[in-house]
Scaffold this active site. Structure first.
Site, short mmCIF file in Angstrom:
data_model
loop_
_atom_site.label_atom_id
_atom_site.label_comp_id
_atom_site.label_asym_id
_atom_site.label_seq_id
_atom_site.Cartn_x
_atom_site.Cartn_y
_atom_site.Cartn_z
N ASP A 27 56.90 87.14 28.64
CA ASP A 27 55.91 88.13 28.79
C ASP A 27 54.47 87.54 29.19
O ASP A 27 54.33 86.40 29.18
CB ASP A 27 55.77 88.66 27.40
CG ASP A 27 55.02 90.13 27.33
OD1 ASP A 27 54.80 90.69 28.30
OD2 ASP A 27 54.71 90.53 25.97
N GLY A 28 53.76 88.51 29.72
CA GLY A 28 52.24 88.21 30.28
C GLY A 28 52.36 88.01 31.82
O GLY A 28 51.22 87.53 32.25
N HIS A 44 54.55 89.01 38.53
CA HIS A 44 56.01 89.06 38.65
C HIS A 44 56.51 88.04 39.37
O HIS A 44 57.62 87.16 39.05
CB HIS A 44 56.68 90.43 38.68
CG HIS A 44 56.35 91.26 37.56
ND1 HIS A 44 56.37 90.98 36.27
CD2 HIS A 44 55.73 92.57 37.86
CE1 HIS A 44 55.93 91.99 35.65
NE2 HIS A 44 55.52 93.21 36.49
N LEU A 138 74.43 74.21 33.07
CA LEU A 138 73.79 75.28 32.05
C LEU A 138 74.34 76.72 32.55
O LEU A 138 74.59 77.12 33.56
CB LEU A 138 72.46 75.20 32.44
CG LEU A 138 71.46 76.22 31.90
CD1 LEU A 138 71.06 75.97 30.22
CD2 LEU A 138 70.29 76.34 32.66
C1 V0D Z 1 59.84 89.43 36.36
C2 V0D Z 1 59.23 86.71 34.98
C3 V0D Z 1 64.43 86.25 38.46
C4 V0D Z 1 59.80 88.16 34.27
C5 V0D Z 1 60.22 86.31 36.23
C6 V0D Z 1 65.25 92.59 38.12
C7 V0D Z 1 59.73 89.51 35.09
C8 V0D Z 1 60.38 87.27 37.30
C9 V0D Z 1 65.46 87.16 38.15
C10 V0D Z 1 66.66 87.39 38.50
C11 V0D Z 1 62.29 88.96 37.30
C12 V0D Z 1 67.57 88.15 37.92
C13 V0D Z 1 69.07 88.10 38.21
C14 V0D Z 1 69.34 86.93 39.12
C15 V0D Z 1 68.44 86.11 39.61
C16 V0D Z 1 67.15 86.23 39.08
C17 V0D Z 1 64.59 88.45 37.76
C18 V0D Z 1 63.88 90.51 37.25
C19 V0D Z 1 62.67 90.16 36.93
C20 V0D Z 1 64.49 92.02 37.10
F1 V0D Z 1 70.88 87.00 39.05
N1 V0D Z 1 63.27 86.97 37.97
N2 V0D Z 1 63.39 88.10 37.60
N3 V0D Z 1 65.00 89.74 37.57
N4 V0D Z 1 61.00 88.45 37.05
#
Ligand code: V0D
Length: 249
Positions: A27-28, A44, A138
């Site tokens: 979060d944040g 993000h 992992l």
């Molecule tokens: C936004 C911070 C990696 C939190 C990190 C669709 C919120 C960046 C993925 C990711 C998000 C998901 C699946 C995958 C590979 C990477 C990701 C979302 C948001 C939502 F197979 N970061 N990330 N997916 N954020």
């Protein structure tokens, strides 16, 4: 029992039990951007760098499972432009980092209702799951369009359907059986939950699975969450005395 743990290139070193499974609420990100006068989407994107950093740290420490809350069923309520940007992040992330994850033997999996995600998001994620299927390092789980109450209700309905079809009897339904109907069927329950961003709530994350989990909170916004702080969380976890509702020590 304390297991001597880890030291990295910077000489960081500590003792304790390594949590086998860590769940994180990242979060944040939006606030990180707003504090800098940037659009929330920039936060993000910055969050992605923190994801890679923490995944690598988890690999080094010998963590077996890492489950990251990336998109909740409630996140659809955000402005459409923000949602659209977020749903492009898996492509961006995988384009930049999949080779590195492969080199680290990371295996990717998702939990949540991915059928409702846009095709481009689903395609990217499924490609990564497929590519990393045979990796033995992992286990990295991304919670995508995940909501715990929905997961539990879905499990209840599946169990009812299996009973109705005679595949299962009511007597066979115990905690272990129930767990097998959840998205996390293949993984042990988390040992440690980390939430960044200052809030102290579960936000519909892994309600069943977190029954005996240790919680660790920090005010750091996710893009600022560092490897050092991650080790502090592990060190802290290693000092705790887990009782699972019973008494010990
Ligand atoms: C936004 C911070 C990696 C939190 C990190 C669709 C919120 C960046 C993925 C990711 C998000 C998901 C699946 C995958 C590979 C990477 C990701 C979302 C948001 C939502 F197979 N970061 N990330 N997916 N954020």
């Amino acid at each position: 029992m304390k297991i001597p743990l880890y030291h990295n290139e910077s000489g960081h070193f500590f003792e304790g039990n390594v949590p086998e499974h860590i769940a994180i609420i990242m979060d944040g990100n939006g606030r990180w951007a707003q504090k800098r006068g940037l659009p929330r989407a920039a936060g993000h994107k910055e969050g992605i760098s923190a994801v890679v950093k923490i995944v690598k740290a988890a690999v080094k420490c010998g963590v077996k499972v890492l489950t990251l809350y990336t998109f909740s069923t409630e996140n659809w309520k955000r402005p459409k432009a923000e949602v659209d940007t977020i749903l492009k992040l898996p492509q961006e992330f995988l384009h930049a980092y999949l080779p590195e994850l492969m080199a680290n033997h990371v295996r990717i999996h998702t939990i949540g209702d991915i059928e409702r995600l846009p095709f481009h998001t689903r395609k990217a994620v499924q490609f990564a799951v497929e590519r990393t299927r045979h990796n033995t390092g992992l286990q990295l789980n991304f919670a995508l369009n995940y909501g715990s109450r929905h997961e539990i209700l879905h499990a209840v309905k599946e169990i009812a359907a299996d009973i109705k079809q005679g595949k299962l009897t009511l007597d066979q339904v115990d905690e272990q059986k129930f767990s097998q109907y959840l998205y996390t069927a293949d993984f042990p329950d988390p040992d440690l939950l980390i939430r960044t961003g200052g809030e102290k709530r579960l936000s519909n994350y892994l309600l069943w699975q977190l029954a005996y989990t240790e919680f660790w909170f920090t005010d750091s916004l996710w893009p600022d969450f560092s490897e050092e702080e991650f080790y502090r969380a592990l060190e802290d976890y290693g000092q705790r005395n887990r009782r699972y509702g019973g008494l010990s020590g």
